[in-house]
Design a protein around this motif. Structure first.
Motif, short mmCIF file in Angstrom:
data_model
loop_
_atom_site.label_atom_id
_atom_site.label_comp_id
_atom_site.label_asym_id
_atom_site.label_seq_id
_atom_site.Cartn_x
_atom_site.Cartn_y
_atom_site.Cartn_z
N UNK A 34 -8.90 -32.43 -31.35
CA UNK A 34 -9.66 -33.67 -31.42
C UNK A 34 -9.13 -34.60 -32.51
N UNK A 35 -8.61 -34.03 -33.58
CA UNK A 35 -8.00 -34.85 -34.62
C UNK A 35 -6.79 -35.59 -34.08
N UNK A 36 -6.02 -34.92 -33.23
CA UNK A 36 -4.86 -35.58 -32.62
C UNK A 36 -5.27 -36.67 -31.64
N UNK A 37 -6.48 -36.57 -31.11
CA UNK A 37 -6.96 -37.60 -30.18
C UNK A 37 -7.60 -38.78 -30.89
N UNK A 38 -8.35 -38.51 -31.98
CA UNK A 38 -9.16 -39.56 -32.58
C UNK A 38 -8.56 -40.16 -33.85
N UNK A 39 -7.88 -39.36 -34.67
CA UNK A 39 -7.34 -39.87 -35.91
C UNK A 39 -8.36 -40.04 -37.00
N UNK A 40 -9.51 -39.43 -36.86
CA UNK A 40 -10.58 -39.55 -37.85
C UNK A 40 -11.40 -38.27 -37.87
N UNK A 45 -16.37 -34.23 -35.74
CA UNK A 45 -17.62 -33.55 -36.08
C UNK A 45 -18.71 -33.91 -35.07
N UNK A 46 -18.78 -35.18 -34.71
CA UNK A 46 -19.81 -35.61 -33.76
C UNK A 46 -19.63 -34.94 -32.40
N UNK A 47 -18.40 -34.60 -32.05
CA UNK A 47 -18.15 -33.98 -30.75
C UNK A 47 -18.30 -32.47 -30.78
N UNK A 48 -17.90 -31.83 -31.89
CA UNK A 48 -17.86 -30.37 -31.88
C UNK A 48 -19.15 -29.69 -32.32
N UNK A 49 -19.79 -30.20 -33.35
CA UNK A 49 -20.96 -29.49 -33.89
C UNK A 49 -22.09 -29.38 -32.88
N UNK A 73 -13.20 -28.31 -41.71
CA UNK A 73 -12.02 -28.57 -40.88
C UNK A 73 -11.91 -30.03 -40.46
N UNK A 74 -12.99 -30.77 -40.58
CA UNK A 74 -12.95 -32.17 -40.14
C UNK A 74 -11.93 -32.97 -40.94
N UNK A 75 -11.55 -32.49 -42.12
CA UNK A 75 -10.53 -33.17 -42.91
C UNK A 75 -9.21 -33.25 -42.16
N UNK A 76 -9.00 -32.36 -41.21
CA UNK A 76 -7.77 -32.39 -40.41
C UNK A 76 -7.64 -33.71 -39.64
N UNK A 77 -8.77 -34.36 -39.38
CA UNK A 77 -8.74 -35.65 -38.70
C UNK A 77 -7.96 -36.70 -39.46
N UNK A 78 -7.88 -36.54 -40.79
CA UNK A 78 -7.11 -37.49 -41.60
C UNK A 78 -5.66 -37.09 -41.78
N UNK A 79 -5.33 -35.83 -41.47
CA UNK A 79 -3.96 -35.37 -41.65
C UNK A 79 -3.15 -35.37 -40.36
N UNK A 80 -3.77 -34.96 -39.27
CA UNK A 80 -3.05 -34.83 -38.01
C UNK A 80 -2.87 -36.22 -37.40
N UNK A 81 -1.65 -36.62 -37.09
CA UNK A 81 -1.44 -37.95 -36.49
C UNK A 81 -2.12 -38.06 -35.13
N UNK A 82 -2.60 -39.21 -34.74
CA UNK A 82 -2.54 -40.51 -35.43
C UNK A 82 -3.70 -40.68 -36.40
#
Length: 195
Positions: A34-40, A45-49, A73-82
Motif C-alpha cells: 500500500x505504501x508503493x501505491x499511495x506514497x503516504x 493505516x486507514x485501509x489496513x487497520x 509500519x505506516x512509516x514505510x509510506x514515507x520511504x517506499x516510492x512514490x
C-alpha cells in the motif's frame, strides 16, 4: 462486508499460518504494498487497520499488538516510492526524484524486514487462545489441499488488488480513479462471486 478480507486472510493463514507471527507479517507486507501505491502513511493505516485488526483478533492476536505493529509500519509510506514528502522535497530543493527514490527504497525494505524479525520474537507475548481458529493439516498433501482450496476461494478477491496495481502502474488510470474502479470491482466480486 463483501467477504474479500475473509478469503484473503484464509489464504494468508494457509500459506504462513504455521510461522510464528506469520499473519502479522502479512500485515507488514500489506503496508509495504500500500505504501508503493499511495506514497503516504495515512491511507495505508486507514485501509489496513479496519480490515486486518479484527481478522487477526479472531486468530488470537491481541488488538493492541496488531494495531501498534501496523501503526509503526505506516512509516514505510514515507520511504517506499512514490513518497509524497520526497516529491515535495525534490521540487523545493531541486534534487533528482529518481535519486531520492533510490535512496529510500532499500532502507524501507530493510526496515520492513526488521519489523518482521522483531515480530517473530515478540508476537507470542501478545497472543491469546482463540476458539474458532481453523486447524491446519499436518501432512504435506493436506497442506497442499488447504492451500489449493484457499487459493481457489481467494481468486475473485485477488482481482481487486490486481486491477488496481495493473491500472496504476500500467498508466490506465490515476490513483484516484483506481479507488473508484476498486469499489466497482469489489461490488461485482461481492455480489456475483461471493453472493
Amino acid at each position: 462486508e463483501a467477504g474479500i478480507a475473509d478469503r484473503l486472510i484464509r489464504l494468508a493463514y494457509a500459506l504462513v499460518g504455521r510461522i510464528r507471527g506469520g499473519l502479522v507479517d502479512v500485515g507488514i507486507v500489506t503496508i509495504l504494498f500500500l505504501s508503493a501505491l499511495t506514497g503516504s502513511s495515512v491511507p495505508t493505516i486507514a485501509a489496513t487497520i479496519p480490515i486486518l485488526v479484527p481478522q487477526l483478533e479472531r486468530f488470537g492476536y491481541q488488538k493492541r499488538y496488531t494495531t501498534a505493529v501496523l501503526c509503526c509500519c505506516s512509516f514505510l509510506g514515507y520511504l517506499i516510492p512514490p513518497s509524497v514528502p520526497l516529491l515535495i522535497y525534490a521540487l523545493v530543493a531541486g534534487q533528482s526524484v529518481a535519486a531520492l527514490f533510490l535512496s529510500t527504497v532499500f532502507p524501507g525494505l530493510i526496515l520492513a524486514g526488521g519489523y518482521m524479525l522483531l515480530n517473530t520474537f515478540l508476537c507470542h507475548r501478545y497472543m491469546q487462545p482463540a476458539k474458532d481458529v481453523p486447524v491446519l493439516p499436518s501432512t504435506f498433501s493436506g497442506m497442499m489441499k488447504e492451500i489449493g482450496a484457499a487459493t481457489w476461494g481467494a481468486l475473485p478477491a485477488l482481482t481487486v488488488p490486481l486491477v488496481v496495481l495493473v491500472g496504476i502502474y500500467g498508466g490506465i488510470f490515476t490513483p484516484n480513479e483506481a479507488g473508484a474502479i476498486a469499489v466497482i470491482v469489489t461490488l461485482l466480486v461481492g455480489f456475483f462471486a461471493y453472493r
